[in-house]
Each structure stands twice: as C-alpha cells, then as structure tokens.
Design an enzyme around this catalytic site. Structure first.
Site, short mmCIF file in Angstrom:
data_model
loop_
_atom_site.label_atom_id
_atom_site.label_comp_id
_atom_site.label_asym_id
_atom_site.label_seq_id
_atom_site.Cartn_x
_atom_site.Cartn_y
_atom_site.Cartn_z
N HIS A 47 -5.44 2.82 -3.50
CA HIS A 47 -6.65 2.45 -2.18
C HIS A 47 -7.54 3.63 -2.16
O HIS A 47 -9.03 3.35 -2.25
CB HIS A 47 -6.12 2.21 -0.83
CG HIS A 47 -5.63 1.02 -0.61
ND1 HIS A 47 -4.39 0.58 -1.05
CD2 HIS A 47 -6.20 -0.27 0.29
CE1 HIS A 47 -4.30 -0.67 -0.66
NE2 HIS A 47 -5.44 -1.30 0.05
N LYS A 112 3.88 -3.94 6.69
CA LYS A 112 4.66 -3.69 7.95
C LYS A 112 4.28 -2.87 8.91
O LYS A 112 3.37 -1.70 8.39
CB LYS A 112 6.07 -3.15 7.50
CG LYS A 112 6.11 -1.81 6.98
CD LYS A 112 7.81 -1.44 6.76
CE LYS A 112 7.69 -0.01 6.37
NZ LYS A 112 9.04 0.43 6.33
#
Length: 194
Positions: A47, A112
């Site tokens: 990222h 999550k």
C-alpha cells in the site's frame, strides 16, 4: 431489498468480481458473501508503494476499478496448492492508504477489525464495501484459491501483490454503503441483551 429481521437466517450472497456499485448497494452488514473471480492481495508495504506511485502520477500495478483487495500476507504454497495459509490482516493498518485506492474505483476490501471514519466515509461516497474474513481460518481460506501469481513488488516476499483466482471465498459484510457497521451493531445488540 427488503428490511431484514434481526437474527433471521439468510442465504449467502454470491458475487463475482469485478464488483459494481449497484451490486454493493444491495449488500447489508452481516450478509455472508461468497466471492468468486479475482482478488488482489496487498498489505502495508505494498500500500505504501502504491501511494508513492499515485503521488508520482505513475500507473498502479493493477487497475483497481471494481476490484477487491484482500489484506493478507500468505505463507508459501505447499505442493499441490495454489497458495499457503492466507489469513486476514488487521485492516486499520491500511487505513492511511485505503482512500487513495477507493477514490480510484476500488469496490471491496477484505480484512479483520475496525475501519477509521475517514475510510468508512470514502467507502460510502465511492461505493466500496468492507468485508471481514474469519480469523483462524487461514488454511481453509487458502483452499478457496485456485490460482495465485505475483503481479507486483516481488522483493516484498509475502507482502508482494498477488492476483488470486478464488471460488466461493467466504466473507461477511462489515461496512455497507448505508452506514452499517457490524462491529458497532454487534456491541449494541450485546448491550441490549444484558
């Protein structure tokens, strides 16, 4: 789609990637979704590199429009398997970068944990849904992966971007386009039940 009764059993929703905003609008928090098609893996380091590419006005390693990014760093594949165990990573670690991809058309993320308010706002504005994958099921999730290939940043090893072809990859809608938040709703239900 009609309002759903709390606690009612629902059939899983089957979706094939690439996703569409219209398809995402039908989803509600708590929906069980079976994803088929292509997912891309990316974690923190990948990222950060994509954010650098965006800042430098360079091409991203894959066209994010309509795609789903799975926050995972899979283990090496065992013989006869496309991928090793691939459990979800904590999504908030990608929150500083996620809006950059969502603004460019990313329509799904899988991880999550909670997402920041900034990310949830970007998702609602641009039509992206956050799916949760169940912790502790890394080997089972990997069985849903039929093909895996590195498409960018091989020097990052397990954090390289992979293109996965999946079949009936099970996830749960955590944040929908209507402001739903499964974590918040779960806490509220727990409080009411006490």
């Amino acid at each position: 789609m009609s309002t759903r009764e709390e606690g009612s059993a629902r059939e899983p929703v089957r979706l094939t990637t690439p996703l569409t905003r219209e398809g995402n609008e039908r989803l509600r928090t708590g929906d069980v979704v079976l994803l088929s098609g292509v997912l891309y893996t990316a974690r923190d380091a990948a990222h950060a590199r994509m954010a650098e590419a965006i800042e430098a006005k360079e091409e991203l390693p894959f066209d994010v429009r309509g795609q789903v990014v799975y926050y995972t760093g899979p283990a090496p594949a065992r013989p006869g398997h496309a991928l090793g165990p691939a459990g979800p990573t904590t999504a908030s670690r990608m929150d500083p970068y996620a809006p950059l991809l969502i603004e460019r058309g990313l329509l799904g993320t899988v991880g999550k944990g909670l997402r920041s308010g900034t990310v949830r706002e970007a998702m609602r504005e641009h039509g992206c849904v956050y799916f949760g994958a169940v912790e502790g099921t890394a080997a089972l999730l990997a069985e849903r992966v039929k093909e895996a290939e590195i498409v960018a940043y091989p020097d990052l090893d397990s954090e390289a971007i992979l293109r996965l072809v999946v079949e009936d990859f099970p996830v749960i809608v955590v944040n929908d386009l209507h402001g739903g938040d499964l974590y918040r709703e779960g806490r509220e239900r727990w409080r009411r039940s006490r």
